[in-house]
Write an enzyme that holds these catalytic residues in place. Structure first.
Site, PDB file in Angstrom:
ATOM      1  N   LYS A 116       0.817  -1.221   0.000  1.00 18.02           N
ATOM      2  CA  LYS A 116       0.000   0.000   0.000  1.00 18.02           C
ATOM      3  C   LYS A 116       0.850   1.270   0.000  1.00 18.02           C
ATOM      4  O   LYS A 116       0.398   2.311  -0.485  1.00 18.02           O
ATOM      5  CB  LYS A 116      -0.975  -0.011   1.181  1.00 18.02           C
ATOM      6  CG  LYS A 116      -1.892  -1.239   1.205  1.00 18.02           C
ATOM      7  CD  LYS A 116      -2.665  -1.441  -0.100  1.00 18.02           C
ATOM      8  CE  LYS A 116      -3.235  -2.837  -0.226  1.00 18.02           C
ATOM      9  NZ  LYS A 116      -3.836  -3.125  -1.531  1.00 18.02           N
ATOM     10  N   LEU A 203     -10.201  10.619   7.753  1.00 24.68           N
ATOM     11  CA  LEU A 203     -11.365  11.342   7.228  1.00 24.68           C
ATOM     12  C   LEU A 203     -12.602  10.823   7.955  1.00 24.68           C
ATOM     13  O   LEU A 203     -12.837   9.615   8.020  1.00 24.68           O
ATOM     14  CB  LEU A 203     -11.481  11.126   5.712  1.00 24.68           C
ATOM     15  CG  LEU A 203     -10.224  11.541   4.916  1.00 24.68           C
ATOM     16  CD1 LEU A 203     -10.362  11.145   3.451  1.00 24.68           C
ATOM     17  CD2 LEU A 203      -9.983  13.043   5.028  1.00 24.68           C
ATOM     18  N   HIS A 235     -16.456  -3.784   6.397  1.00 27.97           N
ATOM     19  CA  HIS A 235     -15.631  -3.737   5.193  1.00 27.97           C
ATOM     20  C   HIS A 235     -16.125  -4.667   4.090  1.00 27.97           C
ATOM     21  O   HIS A 235     -15.397  -4.952   3.140  1.00 27.97           O
ATOM     22  CB  HIS A 235     -14.152  -3.983   5.517  1.00 27.97           C
ATOM     23  CG  HIS A 235     -13.624  -3.000   6.524  1.00 27.97           C
ATOM     24  ND1 HIS A 235     -13.597  -1.653   6.292  1.00 27.97           N
ATOM     25  CD2 HIS A 235     -13.151  -3.179   7.778  1.00 27.97           C
ATOM     26  CE1 HIS A 235     -13.107  -1.036   7.357  1.00 27.97           C
ATOM     27  NE2 HIS A 235     -12.835  -1.940   8.282  1.00 27.97           N
ATOM     28  N   ARG A 291      -7.879  -6.395  -9.827  1.00 27.14           N
ATOM     29  CA  ARG A 291      -8.715  -7.537 -10.234  1.00 27.14           C
ATOM     30  C   ARG A 291     -10.066  -7.041 -10.776  1.00 27.14           C
ATOM     31  O   ARG A 291     -10.420  -5.878 -10.632  1.00 27.14           O
ATOM     32  CB  ARG A 291      -8.991  -8.407  -9.006  1.00 27.14           C
ATOM     33  CG  ARG A 291      -9.747  -7.622  -7.939  1.00 27.14           C
ATOM     34  CD  ARG A 291     -10.242  -8.455  -6.785  1.00 27.14           C
ATOM     35  NE  ARG A 291     -11.090  -7.665  -5.905  1.00 27.14           N
ATOM     36  CZ  ARG A 291     -10.653  -6.873  -4.941  1.00 27.14           C
ATOM     37  NH1 ARG A 291      -9.358  -6.758  -4.715  1.00 27.14           N
ATOM     38  NH2 ARG A 291     -11.499  -6.180  -4.206  1.00 27.14           N
ATOM     39  N   VAL A 294     -16.365  -7.604  -7.667  1.00 25.33           N
ATOM     40  CA  VAL A 294     -17.709  -8.166  -7.518  1.00 25.33           C
ATOM     41  C   VAL A 294     -18.743  -7.245  -8.173  1.00 25.33           C
ATOM     42  O   VAL A 294     -19.646  -7.701  -8.881  1.00 25.33           O
ATOM     43  CB  VAL A 294     -18.052  -8.353  -6.019  1.00 25.33           C
ATOM     44  CG1 VAL A 294     -19.491  -8.836  -5.853  1.00 25.33           C
ATOM     45  CG2 VAL A 294     -17.079  -9.311  -5.343  1.00 25.33           C
TER      46      VAL A 294
END
Ligand code: MV4
Length: 447
Positions: A116, A203, A235, A291, A294
């Site tokens: 990240k 935030l 999440h 990727r 969904v």
């Protein structure tokens, strides 16, 4: 073009990929665990190979078994779907070492975005707006305190190897920092074997807005607008829509161009999603997913493109079938994720489906691999279907969603349909006024 593709996944997404292949005249190979011998993706595919026992580590995540299935069947390419091996750079390397094609980006791009910190640095250098925070990893508490002095509170400590909400700790003020920093580090070490963390300004009430991008791997890329995925629980996305109720055409064009140019510059290949937090009219990059997602069908609905077919084209070395100017969104699309879970706790509810009836009619798409008598195994995620509606306006899409949900029958296992019936009655949902915390607060109130 490929003659035969192996689908290294299960459930609704395996069927989704099979459908794309068939329309392109490509033969399919399904792989499955012993628990999925009677799955619809296995029945539909031209060929199937059993790759192991129920636990995913011994089947859908077994690299040798999947490579062997390619060799046995003569499949030339592998579509990983989402989850499982879809963002595993080492797998991509092995696929290529065997002379096979991975349908997705390069292992280098997957590795780059999996870390990240390097993802954020790369994006920042490419002109993508990021959340203010530390410059890279923060090795000590003293360093964290220095960053806090510059960035201010509240702060969030995130694991470099994390993502999707795993390994994050909030520090509301200076008194929380030591604890948040140490806990984030030790949890990151335990979860990912890597204790590196970084800091960001926290935030407080953003929306989760993600931009769909698509590259040809040769310096060309386009964007397909945004999806608003703010309605999440722990999440996990629950309800997604495109376009976002808070993004206008000019804003979409501006952030979309930034994203498309960024992925073009790195020669990105295939589908990608650039995730932002959006607050007070500003975008802040958080992560990039390398990727198929969904929720890709809401983008397909409003742009009238088949994202999976496009992934296959580009993996085969063909040019993209559209330019940015061809991509004009029309109408509004909404997706509801139907999980085999018992409310109000969202407890997994595997078992036999007695009756399944899929809704239909204009602007209704049901992506599911279930059928009458199907037994949902307890070993995998609980997603059993996605109901996607498309209409000319958001209000019409909401009305269509209500109508389609009322037609949908899933008897035999508890599922999340009642959640959507209740959500559709909420004024905040009807007006599009929600942020990333709205659903959790609403669920806490309802129960
Ligand atoms: C944040 C944040 C607030 N500030 N970063 C959670 C998942 C991961 N992808 C990023 N996440 C967050 N990062 C900063 N600087 C709040 C979240 C967050 C969140 C983000 C998107 C959707 C739902 C969420 C729920 C809780 C926290």
């Amino acid at each position: 073009m490929f003659k035969k593709i192996l689908i290294a996944n299960r459930g609704e997404i395996a069927l989704r990929i099979h459908r794309a292949c068939k329309e392109m005249g490509i033969a399919t190979v399904a792989v499955h665990s012993t628990a999925d011998a009677h799955a619809m993706h296995v029945r539909m595919a031209d060929e199937s190979v059993c790759i192991g026992p129920p636990p995913a580590t011994q089947s859908y995540l077994s690299v040798p078994n999947i490579i062997s299935a390619c060799e046995i069947t003569g499949a030339e390419a592998i579509h990983p779907g989402y989850g499982f091996l879809s963002e595993n750079a080492a797998f991509v390397q092995i696929v290529e070492d065997h002379g096979l094609t991975f349908i997705g980006p390069t292992s280098e791009h997957i590795r780059l975005m999996g870390d990240k910190i390097t993802a954020k640095e790369t994006m920042r250098d490419l002109g993508v707006p990021c959340v203010p925070g530390s410059d890279g990893g923060v090795p000590t508490l003293a360093a964290a305190q220095r960053v806090a002095g510059e960035v201010g509170f509240p702060l969030i400590v995130k694991a470099t190897a994390g993502g999707g909400g795993r390994g994050m700790k909030l520090a509301r003020g200076p008194e929380d920092l030591a604890q948040a920093f140490q806990t984030a580090r030790s949890e990151a070490k335990a979860a990912f074997g890597n204790d590196e963390v970084y800091l960001e300004r926290y935030l407080g009430r953003p929306r989760h807005i993600e931009i769909q991008v698509f590259g040809d791997g040769k310096g060309h890329a386009v964007h397909l607008g945004e999806r608003d995925c703010s309605l999440q629980r722990r999440h996990q996305k629950v309800f997604e829509e495109a376009p976002s109720p808070v993004i206008d055409a000019a804003t979409r064009a501006r952030i979309g161009k930034i994203c498309a140019e960024a992925v073009a510059r790195i020669n990105y290949a295939g589908a990608g999603t650039i995730e932002f937090l959006y607050e007070d009219g500003e975008f802040f990059f958080i992560e990039m997913n390398t990727r198929l997602q969904v929720e890709h069908p809401v983008t397909e609905a409003i742009y009238d493109v088949d994202i999976v077919q496009e992934q296959i084209r580009v993996a085969a070395g063909l040019p993209m079938s559209f330019t940015q100017d061809d991509l004009v969104p029309a109408g509004h699309a909404i997706e509801c994720r139907i999980n085999a879970e018992r409310l109000p706790q969202f407890t997994p509810s595997p078992g036999r489906i007695r009756t399944y009836y899929a809704p239909g009619g204009l602007g209704v798409r049901m992506d599911s691999a279930i059928y009458d008598g199907y037994v949902i195994p307890p070993y995998y995620d609980s997603l059993i279907g996605k109901l996607i509606v498309h209409a000319r306006t958001r209000d019409l899409a909401l009305a269509r969603l209500r109508r389609a949900l009322s037609e949908l029958i899933i008897d035999g296992v508890d599922n999340t349909m009642p959640l959507f019936h209740a959500l559709l009655d909420e004024p905040d949902l009807q007006s599009g006024r929600y942020d990333i915390h709205w659903l959790e607060k609403w669920l806490a109130r309802e129960s």
